[in-house]
Design an enzyme around this catalytic site. Sequence first.
Site, PDB file in Angstrom:
ATOM      1  N   ARG A  97       0.764  -1.193  -0.147  1.00  0.00           N
ATOM      2  CA  ARG A  97       0.268  -0.091   0.020  1.00  0.00           C
ATOM      3  C   ARG A  97       0.648   1.032   0.395  1.00  0.00           C
ATOM      4  O   ARG A  97       0.057   2.415  -0.740  1.00  0.00           O
ATOM      5  CB  ARG A  97      -0.907   0.199   1.154  1.00  0.00           C
ATOM      6  N   ASP A 121      -3.106  -3.554   4.222  1.00  0.00           N
ATOM      7  CA  ASP A 121      -4.259  -4.031   5.344  1.00  0.00           C
ATOM      8  C   ASP A 121      -5.067  -4.438   5.154  1.00  0.00           C
ATOM      9  O   ASP A 121      -6.246  -3.803   3.962  1.00  0.00           O
ATOM     10  CB  ASP A 121      -4.191  -3.323   6.580  1.00  0.00           C
ATOM     11  N   MET A 342     -12.271   5.338  11.518  1.00  0.00           N
ATOM     12  CA  MET A 342     -11.400   5.518  10.851  1.00  0.00           C
ATOM     13  C   MET A 342     -12.345   4.489   9.557  1.00  0.00           C
ATOM     14  O   MET A 342     -12.515   4.438   8.888  1.00  0.00           O
ATOM     15  CB  MET A 342     -10.262   5.657  11.070  1.00  0.00           C
TER      16      MET A 342
END
Length: 435
Positions: A97, A121, A342
């Site tokens: 990422r 993730d 989040m």
Amino acid sequence: MSSFIIEGGHKLAGTIVPQGSKNEALQVICATLLTSERVTIHNIPDIIDINNLIILLRKMGVKIEHPLSKTYIFQANDLNLDYLQTNDFLAKSAFLRGSIMLVGPLIARFGYAIVPKPGGDKIGRRRLDTHFAGMQKLGATFTYDTKRCTYEVKSNDSLHGEYILLEEASVTGTANILMASVLAEGKTTIYNAACEPYLQQLTKMLISMGAQINGLASNLLVIEGTRSLHGCEHTVLPDMIEVGSFIGMAAMTASELRIKNVSYNNLGVIPDVFRKLGIILNKEDDDIIVPAQESYTVNTFIDGSILIVVDAPWPGLTPDLLSVFLVVATQANGNVLIHQKMFESRLFFVDKLIDMGAQIILCDPHRAIVIGSDRKYNLRSTTMTSPDIRAGIAMLITALNAQGISQIYNIDQIDRGYEAIDKRLNALGAKIIRT
């Protein structure tokens, strides 16, 4: 698939040194693409995500030296931009990422970048809109290839400074836009910028390379673009997520640990939140000493209401440690509401903790109520699979506390963020076998 076999119930003892910050290292290594000169970076952690990024840069043509343990020298003076079109690049960057932060330096210096939908993730939706909207403001154009699932970014002319109000205080979004703006023409203003220590460190490194940036450690960054940057030397901070993880391990196993050289002033509210859970922390020079505690009592609010642990943009609590706070709360005397704002999938691992005997009510994808047992009920061993880095370390901490033998599969997720964690914990008295 690799796994950990953990024999729980053993106390830890001794001293441990946190690795370099994973999140910071990803940013500053990407920033080496902004100059053709040599950049030396110290205290780089030896973990999967960082090693994959270094391999990716080497394949792009970056000259990389590794003269000392944890020290690398990068020189991006002869890049092979054709490599960006290869399936090998797309496959490797999709797995990582952090590869999204290659876009800012590449578009700023070379006017071209390509990036697949990033991996990493599995913790919920993580939008790239903040990155793309900011770079479009600077003059970049985006094209999405539906067949290859890639974003192609171009800048036919040089980037130009602009006022940018970020939709969210994204850490990687801020880093990407900041790296793109340092070589843009004119003044760029980034408002609602993230200001975590990772960003502060990146900003300091860019300034040492010749960038003109005002607003360090604030959510308002003002950048005067320069034509070029030069080389520098930079040292990565200790990883505050690892520091918090070690505090959690000491608390869960009722162990005494000394955590060395933690850069205490860069930990923000992390020590205070542990203290709210009843954990005693003593500061000695730049070390944290966690004494052995057979019991710790959660603080309530002044009106007696339940303690809420909630993540927030810096200087609030980092979301990367909420999984650790949740498992620590299972053994506390008192109740805690964990509110993960989040990411909507980050708390789903609690079903395994419930199987182990933890008393947790998952209210919705973002909130969980933890009813602390005050160690009256031993957690049971079980078999688990790590869905992401932070849930993985929380599972490991829980397994260290549980009675019996637990097994955690997919530990590559843990290895992405924690350097040789089994060897380091075994040196403290843990019983972990890697299979």
